[in-house]
Design an enzyme around this catalytic site. Sequence first.
Site, mmCIF file in Angstrom:
data_model
loop_
_atom_site.group_PDB
_atom_site.id
_atom_site.type_symbol
_atom_site.label_atom_id
_atom_site.label_comp_id
_atom_site.label_asym_id
_atom_site.label_seq_id
_atom_site.Cartn_x
_atom_site.Cartn_y
_atom_site.Cartn_z
ATOM 1 N N LYS A 195 -26.915 -1.402 40.090
ATOM 2 C CA LYS A 195 -27.821 -2.550 39.928
ATOM 3 C C LYS A 195 -29.175 -2.069 39.419
ATOM 4 O O LYS A 195 -29.691 -1.042 39.868
ATOM 5 C CB LYS A 195 -27.964 -3.264 41.278
ATOM 6 C CG LYS A 195 -28.676 -4.606 41.226
ATOM 7 C CD LYS A 195 -28.679 -5.269 42.615
ATOM 8 C CE LYS A 195 -29.365 -6.616 42.623
ATOM 9 N NZ LYS A 195 -29.408 -7.208 43.991
ATOM 10 N N SER A 250 -27.272 -10.911 48.645
ATOM 11 C CA SER A 250 -27.034 -10.600 47.232
ATOM 12 C C SER A 250 -25.895 -9.638 46.934
ATOM 13 O O SER A 250 -25.547 -9.440 45.771
ATOM 14 C CB SER A 250 -28.305 -10.064 46.591
ATOM 15 O OG SER A 250 -29.194 -11.133 46.380
ATOM 16 N N SER A 281 -28.354 -12.230 44.019
ATOM 17 C CA SER A 281 -28.928 -11.708 42.806
ATOM 18 C C SER A 281 -28.031 -10.687 42.088
ATOM 19 O O SER A 281 -28.192 -10.444 40.900
ATOM 20 C CB SER A 281 -30.271 -11.049 43.115
ATOM 21 O OG SER A 281 -30.094 -9.948 43.989
#
Length: 507
Positions: free
Chosen positions: A81, A180, A156
Amino acid sequence: MTTDLTRSTAAELADLLAQGSVSAREVAQAHLDRTAAVDGAVHSYLHVDAEGALAQADEVDRRRSTGESLHRLAGVPIAVKDVMATRGLPTTCGSRILQGWVPPYDATLVTRLREAGMPILGKTNMDEFAMGSSTEHSAYGPSRNPWDLERIPGGSGGGSSSVVASFQAPLAIGTDTGGSIRQPAAVTGTVGTKPTYGGVSRYGLVALASSLDQAGPCTRTVLDAALLHEVIGGHDPMDSTSIDAPVPPVVEAARRADVKGLRIGIVRELTGEGFQAGVQTRFDEAVQHLVDAGAEVVEVSCPSFTYALAAYYLILPSEASSNLAKFDAMRYGLRVAPDGVADPSAEQVMAATRDAGFGDEVKRRIILGTYALSSGYYDAYYGSAQKVRRLIANDFAAAFERADVLVSPTAPTTAFRLGDKLDDPMAMYLNDIATIPANLAGIPGMSVPSGLAEEDSLPTGFQILAPAMADDRLYAVGAALEARLTAAWGGAILDRSPSLAATTKEA
Ligand code: GLN
């Protein structure tokens, strides 16, 4: 016979690599080819590092050829990420304000991936600074759900969920501040774990809310999540909140997959009203599977959970407003000169840069947080939220007296359509109603696929929560459920993804 390496789990790839049946280069190249074929449609990545991944793979192959004993995941590639600092690789956090920033250092968990010999394929898309539930707040455009490209992949960390769901990587790293990792896993039919707070180092994780943030695995199987958890977990002197204790025995628990005699607590406040019918039905069935596997079921009540969302949306913005103050145009990334000002002051440059560099959701939360922390309001808002946080932790403690793990649906609905909740922040926030309490209390949680909802044939997620540092229980329950469900379905859930089948043909 040609086998599609991108369809293999990390555990299978590790075996193939150890036997010498495939090289790390072949494995990395297969995933990069898959990305070239499908990521134009899915948009999981903000940055692909083909050259770097192949160089790391070659290094693993070279070391293996000399007979060196390697980590069991050596040569298994991974996507990270874009909120984790990676030396020499852009790190934007999905924000314009960090466009062009290339960190001079690696996050501790990235160092651990490199030490294990895991090639880093690239950096995945995310809502700006991890604020959101859909990736629509990314400054670089949303990622899409491989089950239906018109739908969100969760957020997210929708880049990390979609990258594994579209077989571009066997493993990915996500971060979970309020859900997330778990909510994206739920809506893409994948597995996601938020470890115990302090179980994985936050050094080099660009902070959203420091007391809530936790990095963890995004994978397609429970065993793969455990294998990755073991690599990234454990004490780090660079993070003062890191727990100085061994990583719980997660791999052993995933392999044992034993729930006999385990007490499973259904959280009354996290089921029923507000949950989509098909999500609830799959949840109830999953509980029955665990009972069939020998678990006992009890119902528990956590009355303070009603206030969890409200407390979270005071604590998170407060911490975020402070953490994001460092993006001041002086130290990192973007610098914008104010329009029509001949000789701008530093303050004017900061204001112009923050105005241009941050998106609406980030600004909304900075304003909220600054307000909640201001003198005169601090006690009423931030102070009260901290008290609610304590009550939530107390509710968990009482519930864990009666149950070894707690369970609920992970997200209240299946994946919604892009654009559906973009203009309604409250509707977006409600996605995390079931995941946020774990972050407030610092306990670990996991989402495993629980089948497709009848009404829309989209994936649903089953959430498992355990006491702090009992992360291994998540894996025991998750693996037991996964084994029963894949047997019932006659295969892995992702084999039933229609748009994925279409993109696979293209590939
Ligand atoms: N969706 C939640 C939020 O917007 C959770 C985000 C996260 O876990 N990073 O805050």
